[in-house]
Design an enzyme around this catalytic site. Structure first.
Site, mmCIF file in Angstrom:
data_model
loop_
_atom_site.group_PDB
_atom_site.id
_atom_site.type_symbol
_atom_site.label_atom_id
_atom_site.label_comp_id
_atom_site.label_asym_id
_atom_site.label_seq_id
_atom_site.Cartn_x
_atom_site.Cartn_y
_atom_site.Cartn_z
ATOM 1 N N HIS A 94 0.852 -1.197 0.000
ATOM 2 C CA HIS A 94 0.000 0.000 0.000
ATOM 3 C C HIS A 94 0.890 1.250 0.000
ATOM 4 O O HIS A 94 1.969 1.256 0.605
ATOM 5 C CB HIS A 94 -0.907 -0.003 1.233
ATOM 6 C CG HIS A 94 -1.931 1.080 1.210
ATOM 7 N ND1 HIS A 94 -1.631 2.380 1.575
ATOM 8 C CD2 HIS A 94 -3.225 1.084 0.811
ATOM 9 C CE1 HIS A 94 -2.719 3.123 1.414
ATOM 10 N NE2 HIS A 94 -3.700 2.360 0.956
ATOM 11 N N GLU A 164 -4.211 2.071 -7.237
ATOM 12 C CA GLU A 164 -4.521 3.239 -6.405
ATOM 13 C C GLU A 164 -3.577 4.383 -6.752
ATOM 14 O O GLU A 164 -2.465 4.450 -6.224
ATOM 15 C CB GLU A 164 -4.349 2.902 -4.915
ATOM 16 C CG GLU A 164 -5.225 1.781 -4.410
ATOM 17 C CD GLU A 164 -5.457 1.869 -2.907
ATOM 18 O OE1 GLU A 164 -6.611 1.813 -2.497
ATOM 19 O OE2 GLU A 164 -4.480 2.009 -2.154
HETATM 20 P P1 PGA Z 1 -9.449 6.346 0.631
HETATM 21 O O1 PGA Z 1 -8.231 5.328 0.804
HETATM 22 O O2 PGA Z 1 -10.633 5.526 0.163
HETATM 23 O O3 PGA Z 1 -9.663 6.921 1.981
HETATM 24 O O4 PGA Z 1 -9.031 7.362 -0.394
HETATM 25 C C1 PGA Z 1 -8.011 4.300 -0.109
HETATM 26 C C2 PGA Z 1 -6.816 3.476 0.296
HETATM 27 O O5 PGA Z 1 -5.826 4.041 0.779
HETATM 28 O O6 PGA Z 1 -6.815 2.233 0.140
#
Ligand code: PGA
Length: 250
Positions: A94, A164
């Site tokens: 992540h 992401e």
């Molecule tokens: P968020 O985070 O939905 O708060 O933008 C997503 C993540 O970090 O997996």
């Protein structure tokens, strides 16, 4: 039967007490258990993992793992330990963990440890910024290949990739469905070039970054992804349940 969407909640370092964790899980369970098209995954902090009663309604995930199986690694948790408390998915790489020191190399080791234990990694990838020349695609490609390391072809079927883009995490708005679609296709192409089309097609691609019940359906349906990795809204059971309902209605 069509493959189920994965809607995974990354609880991050929330909530503050186990009572609150149980409350969130109980609320989500009520809706998750009724969905037909979704595999709901909760990724609570390690300490709450086996205390959150989610049996039958959703799958358990973890937010990180150490790549070694055991030994002198103070504060760390291994893939086998996670497996022994019922974890099925492990978020690996992540952006917030990468910021705290994870490199593509350690991420690749973690992917190997997770698949080696028979669990499914949710490998997070995403560019820091987008440029008009499309250089970010090269950045993304290199990150994917390096983060997979020596992952064997036979283990690719266990893999889930969460795209992401860093600028959309914790932001005020998500990426547009059209951009999600284009990038998901690109990720599939990279996987296909690396492992062959048959293997690449078995990998589920999720989108993450500022997902709410308002944008969830369009991101999945028009963005043509296999699910979502939800941050903030995953510890807001009302909002998360609306996301589940939106996706189950596709
Ligand atoms: P968020 O985070 O939905 O708060 O933008 C997503 C993540 O970090 O997996």
């Amino acid at each position: 039967m069509k493959k189920k969407y994965i809607i995974a909640g990354n609880w991050k370092m929330n909530p503050q007490t186990v009572e609150e964790a149980k409350r969130i899980a109980t609320q989500v369970k009520k809706v998750a258990i009724k969905t037909k098209k979704i595999e709901t995954v909760a990724c609570p902090p390690f300490v709450y993992a086996h205390l959150v009663n989610i049996a039958d309604a959703f799958s358990l995930g973890a937010q990180d793992v150490h790549f070694e199986p055991s030994g002198s690694f103070t504060g760390e948790v291994s893939a086998e330990m996670l497996k022994s408390v019922g974890v099925k998915y492990v978020i690996v790489g992540h952006a917030e963990r990468r910021k705290m020191g994870d490199t593509d190399e350690t991420v690749a080791q973690k992917v190997g440890a997770v698949t080696g234990a028979g669990l499914q990694p949710i490998l997070c990838v995403g560019e820091k910024e987008r440029d008009s020349n499309g250089d970010y695609l090269g950045v993304l490609k290199n990150q994917i290949i390096a983060s997979l390391g020596k992952l064997a072809r036979k283990d690719v079927k266990q893999l889930v990739v969460a795209y992401e883009p860093l600028w959309a995490i914790g932001a005020s708005s998500a990426m547009t469905p059209a951009d999600v679609r284009e990038t998901a296709l690109f990720i599939k192409k990279v996987l296909s070039d690396t492992y062959g089309q048959e293997y690449a097609l078995s990998v589920k691609i999720l989108y993450g970054g500022s997902v709410t019940f308002k944008n969830a359906k369009d991101i999945v349906a028009l963005g043509q992804v296999d699910g979502l990795l939800v941050g903030r809204e995953s510890v807001n059971p009302e909002g998360f349940n609306l996301i589940l309902k939106e996706i189950d209605g596709i």
